[in-house]
Design an enzyme around this catalytic site. Structure first.
Site, PDB file in Angstrom:
ATOM      1  N   HIS A 109      39.761  55.078  45.980  1.00  0.00           N
ATOM      2  CA  HIS A 109      39.910  54.339  44.735  1.00  0.00           C
ATOM      3  C   HIS A 109      41.206  54.761  44.064  1.00  0.00           C
ATOM      4  CE1 HIS A 109      39.082  52.782  40.676  1.00  0.00           C
ATOM      5  NE2 HIS A 109      38.278  51.948  41.283  1.00  0.00           N
TER       6      HIS A 109
ATOM      7  N   GLU B 256      32.517  49.218  46.648  1.00  0.00           N
ATOM      8  CA  GLU B 256      32.337  48.084  47.553  1.00  0.00           C
ATOM      9  C   GLU B 256      31.255  48.291  48.612  1.00  0.00           C
ATOM     10  OE1 GLU B 256      35.474  48.935  46.657  1.00  0.00           O
ATOM     11  OE2 GLU B 256      36.145  47.102  45.635  1.00  0.00           O
TER      12      GLU B 256
END
Length: 385
Positions: free
Chosen positions: A272, A330
């Site tokens: 991230h 995700e």
């Protein structure tokens, strides 16, 4: 990169504008080092864990404080009345059925059609209340658009919205044609609550840039949807599921991960841009996925996701010591949406249906600033003759 200021003093600007402050916001913040985020000072993970989707929507769009029972009921009536499609939009979607357009392109088109049918003006020409009305309308109608275009593409009649239902339950009902198990509604509400806003990511920044020009809200959302469709942004959940398809079995995870890491390939669902600890949304959705598995509402896909997550972290620690790469939202978002019977091609549009709430709030905030965003660039091409 170095750019020149008007006074000729250089400013060092990192690639991707990483950590560059471009605006002020009262909507929310991501605390990467702490591994948390909030909406107007209220913990996002806490709201999501309690599946308080409408409360988070109310908070982000209308401001603090969180609604009490009376305000919550009034807000539900307000957004419930905004879910229906204009006749012209329904006809336009029917005409596009079977066109082969990507669902994200259809969502962008649908929002433009709704805005045109509603006669929504430019943000520049509206007062603050009118801008909020626009934001609520587009956010409320987005799930209806996603469900309708999917059913039309499958040769099925769209299911009209039911204003008496909460928006997440109604979305699943409009999508599948049947009222969902409440546990699935709650699981999806947890995910969507956590997806409403998340700092100045690429799509949110895009929405604010367009809003700064005074354009209409549908244009802001349309531009943000374009940014979100990229595989490095909101397009990743379906690709994370493709990764699990490829691994197939927990026993294959080690060899599969090692091969990708040694080849330097990107592993979808990991890493991230902001978090340096575990993504709190991933931790939250892992718990949701495991609960669905325990209740018999999700299958072995959950076990595979957990195995792959552990393997990726372990192999990276072995092969790339010192490199921190943890699971992002995700991976488990894909697992949860699949368990909720959402087709894979609708993963990103479903994510978008929640993030539109945040984009709308940011567009309204930026429009209130009245200053167009106009950064500079550094020219590196050939010099003039």
């Amino acid at each position: 990169m170095t750019v020149e200021r008007d006074d000729d003093r250089p400013i060092e600007v990192p690639r991707g504008l990483t950590n560059v402050v471009v605006a002020e916001t009262a909507i929310g913040d991501v605390r990467g080092a702490e591994g948390t985020f909030h909406y107007r000072g209220v913990s996002g993970p806490d709201l999501a864990a309690d599946a308080r989707f409408e409360d988070a929507w109310h908070l982000v769009t209308l401001g603090a404080p969180l609604p009490d029972d009376a305000a919550r009921a009034a807000f539900r009536r307000r957004i419930g009345a905004l879910r229906a499609l204009p006749t012209e939009t329904a006809e336009g979607l029917a005409a596009l059925a079977g066109s082969g357009l990507d669902p994200m392109a259809l969502l962008r088109t649908g929002i433009a059609l709704v805005s045109a049918a509603d006669g929504r003006p430019a943000l520049y020409d509206e007062d603050p209340d009118g801008r909020i009305d626009d934001a609520l309308r587009i956010a409320a109608v987005a799930p209806t658009l996603v469900a309708a275009q999917h059913r039309l593409g499958a040769g099925l009649a769209p299911v009209p919205p039911d204003p008496s239902l909460d928006p997440v339950t109604d979305y699943l009902r409009m999508l599948t044609g049947a009222r969902p198990d409440p546990r699935l509604s709650r699981a999806l509400a947890t995910y969507l609550t956590a997806a409403i806003d998340h700092g100045f990511n690429a799509s949110t920044f895009t929405a604010r840039v367009i809003a700064s020009t005074g354009a209409d809200l549908a244009s802001c959302v349309g531009g943000a949807l374009g940014a979100l469709s990229g595989p490095l942004h909101g397009g990743a959940p379906a690709r994370a599921l493709e990764m699990l398809d490829d691994v197939r079995d927990p026993d294959h995870a080690d060899a599969w991960v090692r091969e990708r890491v040694l080849r330097g390939e990107r592993i979808m669902g990991f890493g991230h841009a902001v978090y340096r600890t575990e993504d709190p949304r991933s931790r939250l959705l892992r718990e949701v996925a495991l609960a669905l598995r325990a209740d018999g509402l999700a299958g072995a896909r959950v076990d595979l996701a957990v195995a792959v997550e552990r393997t990726v972290i372990r192999v990276l620690e072995e092969l790339k010591p010192g490199r921190s790469l943890r699971t992002n939202v995700e991976l488990y978002a894909a697992v949860v949406m699949e368990a909720c019977r959402i087709p894979r091609e609708l993963f990103t549009p479903t994510f978008a249906a929640a993030r539109i709430i945040g984009w709308g709030a940011h567009a309204v905030e930026q429009a209130g600033d009245g200053k167009i965003l106009r950064p500079s660039s550094r020219y590196v091409g050939p010099e003039t003759a």
